[in-house]
Design a protein around this motif. Structure first.
Motif, mmCIF file in Angstrom:
data_model
loop_
_atom_site.group_PDB
_atom_site.id
_atom_site.type_symbol
_atom_site.label_atom_id
_atom_site.label_comp_id
_atom_site.label_asym_id
_atom_site.label_seq_id
_atom_site.Cartn_x
_atom_site.Cartn_y
_atom_site.Cartn_z
ATOM 1 N N PRO A 130 27.322 23.684 -8.152
ATOM 2 C CA PRO A 130 28.161 22.923 -9.083
ATOM 3 C C PRO A 130 27.696 23.145 -10.527
ATOM 4 O O PRO A 130 26.492 23.174 -10.802
ATOM 5 C CB PRO A 130 27.959 21.475 -8.640
ATOM 6 C CG PRO A 130 27.624 21.585 -7.182
ATOM 7 C CD PRO A 130 26.791 22.840 -7.078
ATOM 8 N N THR B 30 29.069 22.664 -14.911
ATOM 9 C CA THR B 30 30.040 22.185 -15.897
ATOM 10 C C THR B 30 30.253 23.297 -16.914
ATOM 11 O O THR B 30 29.288 23.879 -17.420
ATOM 12 C CB THR B 30 29.541 20.898 -16.579
ATOM 13 O OG1 THR B 30 29.414 19.878 -15.581
ATOM 14 C CG2 THR B 30 30.512 20.431 -17.648
ATOM 15 N N GLU C 169 34.427 19.895 -14.873
ATOM 16 C CA GLU C 169 33.315 19.180 -14.244
ATOM 17 C C GLU C 169 33.521 19.214 -12.736
ATOM 18 O O GLU C 169 34.661 19.130 -12.273
ATOM 19 C CB GLU C 169 33.299 17.699 -14.654
ATOM 20 C CG GLU C 169 33.151 17.439 -16.115
ATOM 21 C CD GLU C 169 33.243 15.941 -16.449
ATOM 22 O OE1 GLU C 169 33.479 15.116 -15.526
ATOM 23 O OE2 GLU C 169 33.088 15.611 -17.622
ATOM 24 N N PRO C 170 32.445 19.301 -11.948
ATOM 25 C CA PRO C 170 32.621 19.221 -10.498
ATOM 26 C C PRO C 170 33.408 17.959 -10.125
ATOM 27 O O PRO C 170 33.094 16.857 -10.585
ATOM 28 C CB PRO C 170 31.188 19.170 -9.970
ATOM 29 C CG PRO C 170 30.394 19.900 -11.016
ATOM 30 C CD PRO C 170 31.044 19.522 -12.327
ATOM 31 N N ALA D 13 34.688 14.719 -8.525
ATOM 32 C CA ALA D 13 33.919 13.642 -7.897
ATOM 33 C C ALA D 13 34.791 12.383 -7.829
ATOM 34 O O ALA D 13 35.821 12.285 -8.506
ATOM 35 C CB ALA D 13 32.655 13.376 -8.705
ATOM 36 N N MET E 236 35.398 18.082 -2.006
ATOM 37 C CA MET E 236 33.939 18.013 -1.949
ATOM 38 C C MET E 236 33.422 18.454 -0.575
ATOM 39 O O MET E 236 32.395 19.128 -0.473
ATOM 40 C CB MET E 236 33.475 16.595 -2.267
ATOM 41 C CG MET E 236 33.783 16.171 -3.699
ATOM 42 S SD MET E 236 33.456 14.422 -3.998
ATOM 43 C CE MET E 236 31.681 14.380 -3.761
ATOM 44 N N ARG F 152 32.750 22.346 0.321
ATOM 45 C CA ARG F 152 31.622 23.143 -0.166
ATOM 46 C C ARG F 152 30.837 23.677 1.022
ATOM 47 O O ARG F 152 30.691 22.967 2.010
ATOM 48 C CB ARG F 152 30.703 22.274 -1.047
ATOM 49 C CG ARG F 152 31.309 21.883 -2.365
ATOM 50 C CD ARG F 152 30.348 21.042 -3.181
ATOM 51 N NE ARG F 152 31.006 20.516 -4.369
ATOM 52 C CZ ARG F 152 30.566 19.469 -5.052
ATOM 53 N NH1 ARG F 152 29.478 18.835 -4.681
ATOM 54 N NH2 ARG F 152 31.210 19.070 -6.115
ATOM 55 N N LEU G 250 34.623 25.085 -4.507
ATOM 56 C CA LEU G 250 34.014 24.263 -5.548
ATOM 57 C C LEU G 250 35.149 23.769 -6.437
ATOM 58 O O LEU G 250 35.732 24.532 -7.205
ATOM 59 C CB LEU G 250 32.989 25.049 -6.356
ATOM 60 C CG LEU G 250 32.321 24.294 -7.506
ATOM 61 C CD1 LEU G 250 31.652 23.007 -7.033
ATOM 62 C CD2 LEU G 250 31.314 25.179 -8.228
ATOM 63 N N PHE H 1 36.965 21.424 -9.360
ATOM 64 C CA PHE H 1 36.659 20.916 -10.696
ATOM 65 C C PHE H 1 37.739 19.933 -11.144
ATOM 66 O O PHE H 1 38.922 20.135 -10.872
ATOM 67 C CB PHE H 1 36.646 22.055 -11.729
ATOM 68 C CG PHE H 1 35.570 23.072 -11.538
ATOM 69 C CD1 PHE H 1 34.325 22.912 -12.121
ATOM 70 C CD2 PHE H 1 35.811 24.214 -10.788
ATOM 71 C CE1 PHE H 1 33.344 23.867 -11.957
ATOM 72 C CE2 PHE H 1 34.840 25.179 -10.616
ATOM 73 C CZ PHE H 1 33.595 25.001 -11.200
ATOM 74 N N SER I 181 40.002 25.026 -8.792
ATOM 75 C CA SER I 181 38.896 25.270 -7.860
ATOM 76 C C SER I 181 38.573 26.749 -7.745
ATOM 77 O O SER I 181 39.455 27.597 -7.872
ATOM 78 C CB SER I 181 39.257 24.798 -6.442
ATOM 79 O OG SER I 181 39.434 23.424 -6.358
#
Length: 196
Positions: free
Chosen positions: A6, A8, A17-18, A20, A58, A61, A65, A67, A82
């Motif tokens: 991960p 930024t 940003e990853p 979340a 998430m 993974r 990945l 974002f 992604s």
């Protein structure tokens, strides 16, 4: 290819940003700008599906990945993108699961995101090839991918189910490491002309 962790990334007022759980409310607002889930040729989640969408991103993974795409000035979530279908041992990955709030479409955002992701893929991760794919009826997406300079590889017939239950053909594109320097110069030129 280097291992993918991960990270930024930021350029031209756009931050990746990853993805979340704390991005959920912002992602709901972005999807609601234009009610993007009603577009037949995309996979934008409905507001009540956003938490599951983030969790799935998430959970996938290390082969995906995801974002959150952030407007750096305001901190607002404006979409998502992604890396996916990552096959590290042959240096192949794809960029996709990309969508932006309606008011950010046809701005510098998509070009800036692709420049960030492609630069990181080819220059930090040593990718040999980056692929992109889209629905055969998503002509706007095909045109955007072609404007990047990606080459059309072909069509996978009867490839994936749409949310309405129909089955799409998938148009495949790619960029090789050898093509990257010229494509990078082209993307930088496009952004400079836009004043980004």
């Amino acid at each position: 290819m280097q291992p993918i962790f991960p990270v930024t990334l930021e350029l031209n007022g756009v931050r990746l940003e990853p993805l979340a759980p704390h991005h959920a409310d912002g992602l709901r607002a972005a999807a609601s700008d234009g009610e993007l889930w009603n577009l037949r040729v995309t996979s934008v989640p409905e507001p009540h599906e956003v938490d599951a969408y983030i969790f799935k991103g998430m959970e996938m993974r290390p082969t995906r990945l995801a974002f959150a795409v952030i407007d750096a000035a305001s901190g607002a979530v404006i979409g998502t993108t992604s890396y996916h279908d990552i096959v590290a041992d042959i240096g192949r990955m794809e960029i996709g699961y990309t969508w932006y709030a309606k008011r950010w479409q046809r701005t510098h955002v998509n070009t800036s995101c692709k420049l960030l992701l492609l630069t990181h893929a080819f220059e930090a991760l040593d990718a040999a090839l980056v692929g992109l794919r889209t629905d055969n009826f998503n002509h706007a997406s095909q045109a955007a991918i072609e404007r990047l300079g990606a080459k059309r590889d072909g069509v996978l017939r009867h490839h994936a189910k749409r949310r309405d239950g129909t089955v799409r053909d998938t148009v495949m594109y790619s960029i090789t490491a050898g093509e990257w320097p010229e494509i990078k110069a082209h993307l930088q030129y496009k952004l400079a002309r836009r004043g980004a």
